[in-house]
Structure formats: C-alpha cells, structure tokens
Design a protein around this motif. Structure first.
Motif, PDB file in Angstrom:
ATOM      1  N   ALA A  15       0.839  -1.195   0.000  1.00 60.49           N
ATOM      2  CA  ALA A  15       0.000   0.000   0.000  1.00 60.49           C
ATOM      3  C   ALA A  15       0.878   1.252   0.000  1.00 60.49           C
ATOM      4  CB  ALA A  15      -0.909  -0.005   1.221  1.00 60.49           C
ATOM      5  N   LYS A  18      -2.099   3.674   3.133  1.00 60.57           N
ATOM      6  CA  LYS A  18      -2.356   2.483   3.955  1.00 60.57           C
ATOM      7  C   LYS A  18      -3.778   2.360   4.474  1.00 60.57           C
ATOM      8  CE  LYS A  18       2.119   1.714   4.247  1.00 60.57           C
ATOM      9  NZ  LYS A  18       2.687   0.714   3.344  1.00 60.57           N
ATOM     10  N   TYR A  19      -4.110   1.105   4.799  1.00 62.15           N
ATOM     11  CA  TYR A  19      -5.293   0.875   5.647  1.00 62.15           C
ATOM     12  C   TYR A  19      -4.812   0.281   6.959  1.00 62.15           C
ATOM     13  CZ  TYR A  19      -6.981  -3.963   6.462  1.00 62.15           C
ATOM     14  OH  TYR A  19      -7.201  -5.203   6.957  1.00 62.15           O
ATOM     15  N   TRP A  20      -5.484   0.652   8.027  1.00 63.12           N
ATOM     16  CA  TRP A  20      -5.165   0.079   9.347  1.00 63.12           C
ATOM     17  C   TRP A  20      -6.434   0.230  10.178  1.00 63.12           C
ATOM     18  CZ3 TRP A  20      -1.531  -3.030  10.936  1.00 63.12           C
ATOM     19  CH2 TRP A  20      -1.286  -3.196  12.297  1.00 63.12           C
ATOM     20  N   LYS A  22     -10.416  -1.925  11.267  1.00 63.61           N
ATOM     21  CA  LYS A  22     -11.660  -2.380  10.638  1.00 63.61           C
ATOM     22  C   LYS A  22     -12.777  -1.389  10.958  1.00 63.61           C
ATOM     23  CE  LYS A  22      -9.511  -6.437  10.150  1.00 63.61           C
ATOM     24  NZ  LYS A  22      -8.663  -6.675   9.004  1.00 63.61           N
ATOM     25  N   SER A  37      -7.526   2.295   0.675  1.00 63.49           N
ATOM     26  CA  SER A  37      -6.077   2.159   0.495  1.00 63.49           C
ATOM     27  C   SER A  37      -5.758   2.149  -0.998  1.00 63.49           C
ATOM     28  CB  SER A  37      -5.569   0.879   1.169  1.00 63.49           C
ATOM     29  OG  SER A  37      -6.341  -0.234   0.778  1.00 63.49           O
ATOM     30  N   SER A 111       0.100 -12.358   3.178  1.00 63.42           N
ATOM     31  CA  SER A 111      -1.328 -12.652   3.312  1.00 63.42           C
ATOM     32  C   SER A 111      -2.093 -12.086   2.114  1.00 63.42           C
ATOM     33  CB  SER A 111      -1.901 -12.136   4.632  1.00 63.42           C
ATOM     34  OG  SER A 111      -1.928 -10.742   4.650  1.00 63.42           O
ATOM     35  N   SER A 151      -8.190 -11.531   3.952  1.00 66.57           N
ATOM     36  CA  SER A 151      -7.202 -10.538   4.374  1.00 66.57           C
ATOM     37  C   SER A 151      -7.497  -9.251   3.620  1.00 66.57           C
ATOM     38  CB  SER A 151      -5.807 -11.059   4.036  1.00 66.57           C
ATOM     39  OG  SER A 151      -4.872 -10.008   4.030  1.00 66.57           O
ATOM     40  N   GLY A 152      -7.547  -8.135   4.351  1.00 67.84           N
ATOM     41  CA  GLY A 152      -7.931  -6.860   3.733  1.00 67.84           C
ATOM     42  C   GLY A 152      -7.105  -6.534   2.499  1.00 67.84           C
ATOM     43  N   SER A 153      -5.794  -6.670   2.626  1.00 65.39           N
ATOM     44  CA  SER A 153      -4.919  -6.279   1.520  1.00 65.39           C
ATOM     45  C   SER A 153      -5.043  -7.236   0.330  1.00 65.39           C
ATOM     46  CB  SER A 153      -3.468  -6.214   1.989  1.00 65.39           C
ATOM     47  OG  SER A 153      -3.109  -7.412   2.650  1.00 65.39           O
ATOM     48  N   ARG A 156      -6.772  -6.270  -3.004  1.00 67.85           N
ATOM     49  CA  ARG A 156      -6.086  -5.464  -4.016  1.00 67.85           C
ATOM     50  C   ARG A 156      -5.257  -6.309  -4.966  1.00 67.85           C
ATOM     51  NH1 ARG A 156      -4.306  -2.066   1.021  1.00 67.85           N
ATOM     52  NH2 ARG A 156      -2.463  -3.366   0.725  1.00 67.85           N
ATOM     53  N   SER A 205      -1.080  -8.414  12.035  1.00 67.53           N
ATOM     54  CA  SER A 205      -1.746  -7.129  11.798  1.00 67.53           C
ATOM     55  C   SER A 205      -3.189  -7.110  12.314  1.00 67.53           C
ATOM     56  CB  SER A 205      -1.684  -6.762  10.322  1.00 67.53           C
ATOM     57  OG  SER A 205      -2.058  -7.839   9.516  1.00 67.53           O
ATOM     58  N   MET A 209      -4.237  -4.029  14.616  1.00 67.84           N
ATOM     59  CA  MET A 209      -5.120  -2.927  14.195  1.00 67.84           C
ATOM     60  C   MET A 209      -6.353  -2.822  15.090  1.00 67.84           C
ATOM     61  SD  MET A 209      -6.504  -4.055  10.400  1.00 67.84           S
ATOM     62  CE  MET A 209      -4.966  -4.472   9.624  1.00 67.84           C
ATOM     63  N   MET A 256       0.187   6.293  10.018  1.00 65.31           N
ATOM     64  CA  MET A 256      -0.216   4.965  10.493  1.00 65.31           C
ATOM     65  C   MET A 256       0.703   4.502  11.629  1.00 65.31           C
ATOM     66  SD  MET A 256      -0.423   1.341   8.438  1.00 65.31           S
ATOM     67  CE  MET A 256       1.336   1.060   8.346  1.00 65.31           C
ATOM     68  N   ASP A 296       5.184  -1.389   6.591  1.00 66.58           N
ATOM     69  CA  ASP A 296       3.897  -1.934   7.023  1.00 66.58           C
ATOM     70  C   ASP A 296       4.018  -2.508   8.433  1.00 66.58           C
ATOM     71  OD1 ASP A 296       1.958  -1.749   4.572  1.00 66.58           O
ATOM     72  OD2 ASP A 296       3.941  -2.139   3.791  1.00 66.58           O
ATOM     73  N   ALA A 297       3.278  -3.578   8.706  1.00 66.33           N
ATOM     74  CA  ALA A 297       3.312  -4.164  10.047  1.00 66.33           C
ATOM     75  C   ALA A 297       4.491  -5.126  10.154  1.00 66.33           C
ATOM     76  CB  ALA A 297       1.993  -4.860  10.324  1.00 66.33           C
TER      77      ALA A 297
HETATM   78  O1  PMV Z   1      -5.514  -7.025   6.226  1.00 70.13           O
HETATM   79  P1  PMV Z   1      -4.054  -7.232   6.316  1.00 70.13           P
HETATM   80  O2  PMV Z   1      -3.652  -8.150   7.387  1.00 70.13           O
HETATM   81  O3  PMV Z   1      -3.460  -7.597   5.012  1.00 70.13           O
HETATM   82  O4  PMV Z   1      -3.441  -5.797   6.755  1.00 70.13           O
HETATM   83  C1  PMV Z   1      -2.544  -5.010   6.023  1.00 70.13           C
HETATM   84  C2  PMV Z   1      -2.215  -3.745   6.729  1.00 70.13           C
HETATM   85  C3  PMV Z   1      -1.038  -2.976   6.184  1.00 70.13           C
HETATM   86  O5  PMV Z   1      -0.171  -3.787   5.428  1.00 70.13           O
HETATM   87  C4  PMV Z   1      -0.246  -2.406   7.362  1.00 70.13           C
HETATM   88  C5  PMV Z   1      -1.481  -1.798   5.337  1.00 70.13           C
HETATM   89  C6  PMV Z   1      -2.041  -2.113   3.980  1.00 70.13           C
HETATM   90  O6  PMV Z   1      -2.943  -1.371   3.534  1.00 70.13           O
HETATM   91  O7  PMV Z   1      -1.591  -3.079   3.330  1.00 70.13           O
END
Ligand code: PMV
Length: 340
Positions: A15, A18-20, A22, A37, A111, A151-153, A156, A205, A209, A256, A296-297
């Motif tokens: 990213a 970023k997103y951090w 929920k 993000s 992830s 997984s949020g990321s 994308r 993460s 978060m 972040m 990132d994390a």
């Molecule tokens: O949802 P996850 O675990 O993939 O969280 C990703 C969080 C960061 O990598 C820190 C930021 C991002 O947007 O990728």
C-alpha cells in the motif's frame, strides 16, 4: 460436484496509502476496512496456489504441511468460497498446496498474495469462475470482495499495476471492492524492498489494528484524514508526479505508525535498521537520489523511486549496516487462473 484441480498465481502488493483498522460496528466476518487504500502490485513477489480434491483437508505451504491456526483460516476461507459458489452440500475435502515466492508473514504482504491466490484457485476448483479475463472482467470484482474476507490487503491483489480499495459505506460491504486505477506500464517506477530482518513478524496485523482502534488516541484522526491522502495519491499517480506521490505516501505511512505507536501497549514494528534505512533514504534524497519510504506491520522498509535511479539507490541502501538484501521490484501483473 467434483472439484477440479486449479492453479492460481497472485502477486503481492504494497500500500502506498495504507489501511489500518476495521470499520466500527461491522460484521467481523466481512472484514471491512475503516479506511480505503491504494497499492502497487509487485512483480516477482507472488504466491502460487494449487487446489485438488483429496481424502482429507490438507494445507502444504512451501513444502511443509501446516495444521493449527494457518490451516484453520485457509479451510474457513474455502468453506466461504464453496458456499458462494452455490453448492448446498458440505464442502468435499481439499488439498491446498501453496508456494510463496516471498518471505512469509514478515510484513511483506504474504497474506495479500496468499489469500488472493487461494480465492482465485478456489473459484476455479469450485466452478465459480472458469477463467479470469482482463482487468475489466467483473469476476475480478466478485473475487476481490471474497479475498478481502481472508485478508484486507488481498482484495487489491486481483489486479496488476496500481489498485484502489475504497472503504465504502454499505453494511454488507458491496461497495468495498478494489479496482484498478492505472495499468502496470503506466509509469516505470520501482519499489526497493529493503530487508532489515529475517523470520516472521512479532505482532500479526489483525490483532494489532484492533488494539489501535480500541486504544490509540490518534486512531480517529487517522480514519478522518485518510480519504484526502487517497485522492491526492491517485491524482499524483495519474499525473506521474513522483515527488507529490512520495510525499503523500510517506505521510500516510508515518501517520499509520504514529497511530500504532500510541496504541496501548505500543506497537513498534520497526527495528534499529529500519530507522537507519529511513534516514539513509532521506539523506540520499537531499543528494539527488529521489526515493520515498513506506513500511507496514513489519520491520522492512520499501522505497519508491524512478526506475532510472533504482540501481544506484539500492546500492546505497544495501550498504546500511544491518540490511540483508535489497530487491528492486517493478509493478506486477493481474492475478491469473489455470484449470489443470
Ligand atoms: O488485512 P491485512 O492483514 O493484510 O493488513 C494489512 C495492513 C497494512 O499492510 C499495514 C497496510 C495495507 O494497507 O496493506
């Protein structure tokens, strides 16, 4: 229904904005981010995942059979994919064989590529998709929303190039789907991945978060100011303005990490070498080697720069004591599916 064997490849992404955290009050199973993000998909760093019918559920990652939490998450995701594929019966047992061409769980977005590849492979194996068309194929949007639940990321990683994921406001997350905003050949940029440690990261993460959301006094400001960063970055990207994109990217990253640092107990993902690399990037920039940092994390530092300066900047950063490796990565391709 017989499960078809399928293989998927999904590239990791980092990213730039970023997103951090929920979304407050949302169903945790939907895994809706509190903020949007914007990412660059990475060439070379990828997960390749095969799915086959088997006599029992088995998950093999990088030639090692995994049980416990990682396997539970994988099979829960397959259950979701099975239901979404419309099969009323129980899911038959599956063997998932995945190879990460990147360090696993080290803040290098394994992830993201892992859940994107698993989602695409399951879609092929369970008959939800028989092929994945180009970037405009609507199936990618459906799979992006499903990958997000792992997984949020990962949402994308369905596309190559540069991708935006909006937070959306629909309570079922119907408008929380990533979309490509620029193709991979839009701009010859490089992301230098500066490895500052070996092995898995200390704090996952998802837990991190959630504690920021609950305890960091900076969290509300983080959520409130993120949309402006997203728009500024998208515009700078469209106009190929590296200094503008770099500035907003660094701002999003440090905002972040400020939110993480103010979490109780504090979340410190950097090590000493991470900070030395950040300082080295800024020093190099003053001397005309223009790079901008993000992280990132995890302790690794990623540096965005023009492809023409990547080799020289990588050489400077490789010389920072404690740096193990510097990889120069270009924007990567779309996720792909093969039925075997
Ligand atoms: O949802 P996850 O675990 O993939 O969280 C990703 C969080 C960061 O990598 C820190 C930021 C991002 O947007 O990728």
């Amino acid at each position: 229904m017989t499960i078809r064997s399928a293989r998927a490849t999904a590239h990791s992404n980092i990213a730039l904005v970023k997103y951090w955290g929920k979304r407050d009050g949302a169903d945790p199973a939907l895994n809706l981010p509190a903020v949007g993000s914007l990412s660059m998909t990475l060439d070379e760093l990828r997960s390749v995942t095969e799915l086959h019918a088997d006599t029992a559920d088995r998950f093999v990652l990088d030639d090692v059979m995994l049980t416990g939490k990682p396997a539970t998450k994988v099979f829960a995701h397959l259950d979701l994919m099975w239901r979404r594929s419309g099969w009323p019966s129980a899911r038959p047992p599956c063997r998932v064989v995945s190879t990460n061409h990147l360090p696993t769980a080290a803040g290098l977005a394994s992830s993201a590529s892992g859940f994107a590849a698993l989602t695409v492979a399951a879609a092929g194996a369970f008959g939800l998709a028989t092929k994945l068309g180009d970037a405009n194929d609507p199936v990618r949007g459906v799979l992006s929303a499903l990958a997000r639940q792992g997984s949020g990321s990962a949402a994308r990683s369905l596309w190559g190039g540069f991708v935006r994921l909006d937070a959306g406001s629909d309570d079922q997350g119907r408008d929380c789907i990533a979309r490509p905003i620029q193709p991979r050949d839009h701009w010859p940029l490089k992301l230098l991945v500066v490895h500052t440690a070996r092995g898995a990261k200390a704090i996952a993460s998802t837990g991190g978060m959630e504690s920021s959301r609950l305890t960091s006094p900076y969290y509300p400001a983080w959520v409130e100011t993120s949309p402006a960063d997203l728009d500024a970055a998208e515009q700078a990207l469209a106009q190929r303005q590296l200094a503008l994109l770099g500035e907003v990217m660094e701002h999003s990253c440090f905002k972040m990490h400020a939110c993480m640092l103010a979490t109780r107990p504090p979340l410190v993902y950097w090590n000493g070498t991470s900070l030395e690399v950040i300082r080295a990037v800024w020093l190099a920039r003053e001397r005309g080697l223009a790079g901008w940092v993000t992280s990132d994390a995890g302790p690794h530092v990623k540096v965005l720069c023009d492809a023409g300066q990547a080799t020289e900047l990588a050489r400077v950063l490789a010389a920072v004591p404690g740096v193990h490796e510097v990889q120069a990565v270009a924007p990567g391709p779309d996720a792909s599916l093969e039925l075997l």
